[in-house]
Write an enzyme that holds these catalytic residues in place. Structure first.
Site: not given
Length: 465
Positions: A268, A136-137, A234-235, A160-161, A212-213, A367
């Site tokens: 991130c 979402w960011n 990409e976490l 898939k958002h 995401g996470s 984080e």
């Protein structure tokens, strides 16, 4: 988590959405599979025409989609407009350059002869249907930086958002449809996280990308590994910001404020840990703290707002836990450390600088996803590098120095996917983007990104071929 648009500035639920029923998900998978069989045969000129048309439409829609993003996740509307403009730039960049980036490669003539071939070529072909699980960011940019290269390579996309940005997700599907893409080339799936595994296991899905996470990345990677399907992840990141003795302290401090609070601190690649040489520590600290205090926190629709609310109530609670743990273990709040008194509604948090950080504090390695900076005094570059690398993440890094030897050392020793000197980390379509360690693997953007979801096919011709 329900699929809903909830205004983080007020906490008001504006609209809720029912998840797609399983039979409709299956139908969209079938549509995607059929679309790829047709779309993969199109040429670069047609793909570029479609992507440029989508870019034109997005440019026209900028004011509206910016307000949608701000309503759904809280970023200042001026930042949302900038995000849309960045997407337009990336779409046009790939439309112009994809054919060259995926041009046939010709191996060295001696190797061709040694292989027994009369000639040989490496050709890049699309993998097929790619599932994108997006956060979402940066609800527009994260999708476009995947979709633009993937579509130009001849793949088709399933999105898939995140469940708190459904309006933005549906806008993206509509954008590509209005641009004239064939039915099924880009589809949004309004589904919960629990439905991702079944989609990824479907035989028509060739690969997946996730931003995401760490837990989400681990889940998708595990399923994809079981199915032997390609992934790009990409976490998280806890990026260090090194300010060394030769730095331009005034510029470094001013840039540090932006680097920490961009996107309300929910990025991130935002600088999070500030490691400052003892010779310039006091001067940097004073300028940095003053800059953080001067930021305007408030209504993200207001053009004068610098920092809006965090995207969710849980996100703020998680950030507060990290700060409270640090303060309870001896950290000092040089500014912030609380909810702003001026905002009685919404999920706001004051820009914060914490000093006297120790390894026993959670925030030393975890984080902080919000406008909270940690400040360290370091004796030399060795100590700075030791602290910088003392994290499970390795997304990017920032270094302020005018010393060439220090630059060489940082490029060699910083454990990160990027090293940015005398400036702040940013993504650009022409530069590869990604991390190491638990920040993920694979690369987005540039030629590296467009080739991630291609089959590098060796074409070998024997005598007479």
């Amino acid at each position: 988590m329900p699929i809903a648009t909830v205004d983080p500035a007020t906490g008001e639920t504006i609209e809720t959405f029912e998840p797609l029923p399983s039979d409709q998900v299956r139908q969209r998978l079938a549509t995607a599979g059929a679309a790829h069989e047709r779309y993969r045969a199109t040429g670069f000129a047609e793909r570029a025409r479609l992507l440029n048309r989508a870019a034109d439409l997005l440019e026209q829609d900028t004011a509206d989609i910016a307000r949608t993003m701000t309503t759904e996740m809280g970023k200042p509307v001026k930042a949302a407009r900038a995000e849309a403009a960045k997407c337009v730039k990336a779409m046009r960049w790939y439309a112009e350059r994809a054919e060259g980036l995926l041009a046939d490669e010709h191996p060295d003539a001696a190797d061709v002869e040694d292989s027994g071939a009369s000639r040989a070529v490496v050709r890049y072909r699309p993998l097929g249907v790619v599932l994108a699980v997006m956060p979402w960011n940066f609800p527009l940019w994260q999708v476009i930086r995947f979709a633009a290269p993937a579509l130009m390579a001849g793949n088709v996309a399933l999105l898939k958002h995140a469940s708190n940005v459904p309006r933005t997700a549906l806008y993206l599907q509509d954008l590509f449809a209005r641009a004239g893409y064939p039915d099924g080339c880009f589809q949004t799936l309004l589904i919960g996280s629990d439905a991702v595994e079944d989609v990824l296991r479907d035989r028509r899905v060739a690969a997946a990308t996730l931003t995401g996470s760490e837990p989400a990345g681990r889940s998708v990677a595990s399923t994809a590994g079981d199915e032997i399907k390609k992934t790009v992840l990409e976490l998280g990141g806890s990026d260090p910001y090194l300010v060394l003795a030769s730095a331009d302290v005034e510029r470094a401090a001013a840039t540090a404020v932006t680097a920490r609070v961009q996107n309300n601190g929910q990025s991130c690649i935002a600088a999070k840990r500030f490691l400052v040489h003892t010779d310039v520590y006091d001067a940097f600290r004073d300028r940095f703290v003053a800059g953080m205090r001067e930021l305007t926190v408030g209504d993200p629709m207001d053009e004068d707002t610098d920092v809006g609310p965090l995207s969710t109530e849980q996100g703020r609670a998680d950030l507060e836990e990290l700060v409270e743990d640090a303060l309870g273990r001896g950290a000092t709040a040089l500014c912030g450390g609380t909810r702003p008194k001026e905002q009685e509604r919404g999920w706001f948090y004051a820009p914060t600088v914490l000093a006297d950080i120790t390894p026993q504090m959670r925030i030393h390695r975890e984080e902080a996803f919000g406008p909270v900076a940690t400040l360290y005094r370091v004796a030399d570059l060795d100590e700075a590098l030791e602290i910088a690398n003392d994290t499970p993440f390795g997304l990017s890094s920032n270094v302020w120095t005018r010393d060439d030897a220090e630059m060489t050392r940082c490029v060699r020793d910083l454990q990160a996917g990027g090293v940015f000197f005398n400036g702040m980390t940013a993504s650009h379509p022409g530069l590869p983007f990604g991390g190491v360690k638990r920040s993920g693997y694979g690369r987005e953007l540039s030629g590296h990104g467009i080739r991630e979801f291609c089959n590098a096919t060796t074409v070998w011709y024997g005598a007479g071929g």
